[in-house]
Enzyme design. Structure first.
Site, short mmCIF file in Angstrom:
data_model
loop_
_atom_site.label_atom_id
_atom_site.label_comp_id
_atom_site.label_asym_id
_atom_site.label_seq_id
_atom_site.Cartn_x
_atom_site.Cartn_y
_atom_site.Cartn_z
N ARG A 53 0.83 -1.20 0.00
CA ARG A 53 0.00 0.00 0.00
C ARG A 53 0.87 1.26 0.00
O ARG A 53 0.47 2.30 -0.53
CB ARG A 53 -0.94 0.02 1.22
CG ARG A 53 -2.05 1.07 1.07
CD ARG A 53 -2.96 1.17 2.29
NE ARG A 53 -2.28 1.77 3.41
CZ ARG A 53 -2.12 1.19 4.61
NH1 ARG A 53 -2.62 -0.01 4.84
NH2 ARG A 53 -1.46 1.80 5.57
N TYR A 105 -15.70 17.64 -15.62
CA TYR A 105 -16.13 16.26 -15.42
C TYR A 105 -17.13 16.20 -14.26
O TYR A 105 -16.87 16.70 -13.17
CB TYR A 105 -14.91 15.39 -15.12
CG TYR A 105 -15.23 13.93 -15.05
CD1 TYR A 105 -15.77 13.27 -16.13
CD2 TYR A 105 -14.97 13.19 -13.90
CE1 TYR A 105 -16.06 11.91 -16.07
CE2 TYR A 105 -15.25 11.84 -13.83
CZ TYR A 105 -15.80 11.21 -14.93
OH TYR A 105 -16.08 9.88 -14.86
N ASP A 178 -6.72 19.35 -14.25
CA ASP A 178 -7.13 18.03 -14.72
C ASP A 178 -6.73 17.95 -16.20
O ASP A 178 -7.34 18.58 -17.06
CB ASP A 178 -8.65 17.85 -14.53
CG ASP A 178 -9.10 16.44 -14.90
OD1 ASP A 178 -8.46 15.82 -15.78
OD2 ASP A 178 -10.11 15.97 -14.34
N LYS A 203 -8.22 6.84 -19.30
CA LYS A 203 -8.52 7.37 -20.63
C LYS A 203 -7.31 7.19 -21.55
O LYS A 203 -6.74 6.12 -21.58
CB LYS A 203 -8.95 8.84 -20.52
CG LYS A 203 -9.97 9.10 -19.39
CD LYS A 203 -11.34 8.52 -19.68
CE LYS A 203 -12.26 8.52 -18.46
NZ LYS A 203 -12.45 9.82 -17.83
C1 LIG Z 1 -12.84 10.12 -16.49
C2 LIG Z 1 -12.40 11.41 -15.93
C3 LIG Z 1 -12.10 11.54 -14.57
C4 LIG Z 1 -12.27 10.40 -13.59
O1 LIG Z 1 -11.46 9.32 -13.87
P1 LIG Z 1 -11.78 7.80 -13.40
O2 LIG Z 1 -10.55 7.06 -13.80
O3 LIG Z 1 -13.02 7.38 -14.12
O4 LIG Z 1 -12.00 7.83 -11.93
C5 LIG Z 1 -11.65 12.76 -14.13
N1 LIG Z 1 -11.53 13.81 -14.95
C6 LIG Z 1 -11.83 13.74 -16.27
C7 LIG Z 1 -11.66 14.93 -17.13
C8 LIG Z 1 -12.27 12.52 -16.78
O5 LIG Z 1 -12.59 12.47 -18.09
#
Ligand SMILES: *Cc1c(COP(=O)(O)O)cnc(C)c1O
Length: 378
Positions: A53, A105, A178, A203
């Site tokens: 962890r 998001y 982000d 992604k």
């Molecule tokens: C998908 C996404 C997230 C969250 O990511 P997860 O891996 O699904 O928890 C955060 N910010 C953006 C812009 C996203 O497209």
């Protein structure tokens, strides 16, 4: 190993790697362990791993690679939301004000509305097109943190990271970005003045639609230590298999982005010429409202577009008619997908608004398939 002067393809493959060792694999296999054997040594003596962890070799390799692409030190998390949660909660506390994108998001807004406010964090929402003027006009005075999302998901608006970062630093606020849509090859927020760059590596960074991962990178050692402590204590560490798979997948990031962007350029032209489509957004199309800023701030294009069809029924008919575009949320994967955002209930978008994510299929095949499906809408 890899240096600033190497191109994106070389960096995608070699990031985080030391010199090759004869007899050793080019990329180590995952080390599957929760506890590690301690022998007769005290825990962590000489930096030896003790418990996964808090420390594990496979995660270190992946983090070294992602951090190198980001230009900072990286901490990986089990999901993008775990990374965003850490970025905010490790850095702010009760009574602090946090500025978040109103058009970003949706789960980030849910995190704020359902969780952060319960801990006494004050949340203010500003849209991506407006946050530059908001920061320049003194809106960040007294704020503890501003989170930007650029390009924003799903409407693909872009804001000026460097300008907001200057205003935020003058106001004593932290800046987190982000960077999911852009990926670390497409945009380097730390170089533009952000304290933290955050990504959902579910992604395009990993890009095969088969795992969940996220990360935060920073050049600030104190912030790094705070985030590492937060992850150790809250336990949002990824397992070794995910870290290994993420690292393996990242090797082809340059190739995937190149094909996705080429596909998006062709798909954008198709959509722009279709009478069934309005409100096309792709930041690298010269007529897009985001084009000037995206060209200046970002390093390369990607495969995510958005547009609007007449209504929910038009989207359903398009999806029924296409063979190569799947109805799926998420984006940045090798498959081309279309997501009608209003079905999730989180975004303030019209019923026919869709986000399209171009995969790595052949451009001609994708265009022909989508073109026939669009023609069927009449
Ligand atoms: C998908 C996404 C997230 C969250 O990511 P997860 O891996 O699904 O928890 C955060 N910010 C953006 C812009 C996203 O497209």
């Amino acid at each position: 190993m890899s240096e600033e002067s190497y191109g994106d393809g070389t960096r995608s493959v070699r990031a985080g790697e030391g010199p090759a060792v004869p007899g050793a694999p080019l990329r180590p296999s995952p080390v599957f362990a929760a506890p590690f054997h301690l022998g007769d040594l005290p825990p962590r003596a000489g930096g030896v791993d003790a418990y996964a962890r808090t420390e594990q070799p496979t995660l270190r390799d992946f983090e070294a690679a992602v951090g190198e692409l980001d230009g900072g030190r990286c901490l990986s998390f089990s999901t993008g939301m775990a990374a965003l949660t850490a970025a905010v909660m490790a850095c702010v506390g009760a009574g602090d004000r946090v500025v978040l994108p109103s058009d970003g998001y949706y789960a980030t807004r849910m995190l704020a509305a359902q969780e952060l406010v319960r801990f006494g964090v004050e949340v203010e929402y500003v849209s991506t097109p407006e946050v530059g003027a908001f920061a320049a006009g003194g809106g960040l005075a007294g704020a503890a943190m501003v989170l930007l999302e650029t390009p924003s998901n799903p409407q693909l608006d872009v804001c000026d990271i460097a300008a907001v970062a200057r205003a935020a630093r003058a106001a004593g606020a932290l800046v987190a970005v982000d960077n999911t849509t852009a990926t670390p090859l497409g945009q380097r927020p730390l170089e533009l003045g952000a304290h933290l760059t955050v990504g959902s590596d579910t992604k395009a960074l990993t890009g095969h639609s088969d795992l969940l991962l996220g990360h935060v990178s920073t050049t600030d050692d104190d912030l790094f230590a705070r985030l590492k402590g937060f992850r150790d204590r809250t336990g949002s560490t990824p397992g070794p298999f995910e870290a290994w798979l993420g690292h393996r997948s990242m090797s082809t990031l340059d190739l995937r982005l190149a094909r996705q962007a080429a596909n998006a350029a062709a798909v954008a032209e198709l959509l722009a010429g279709s009478p069934a489509v309005t409100g096309l957004r792709w930041p690298w199309r010269p007529s897009d409202p985001s084009f000037a800023l995206a060209s200046r701030q970002m390093l390369r294009a990607n495969g995510v577009l958005s547009c609007e069809l007449a209504d929910e029924d038009a989207v359903a008919r398009l999806l029924a008619a296409t063979r190569l575009w799947s109805a799926a949320t998420s984006f940045g994967g090798v498959h081309s997908t279309i997501d009608r955002r209003a079905q999730w209930g989180g975004d303030a978008v019209p019923a026919g608004f869709v986000r399209l994510s171009c995969g790595i299929e052949d451009t001609a095949d994708l265009v022909a398939d989508l073109s026939a499906a669009l023609d069927g809408l009449g």
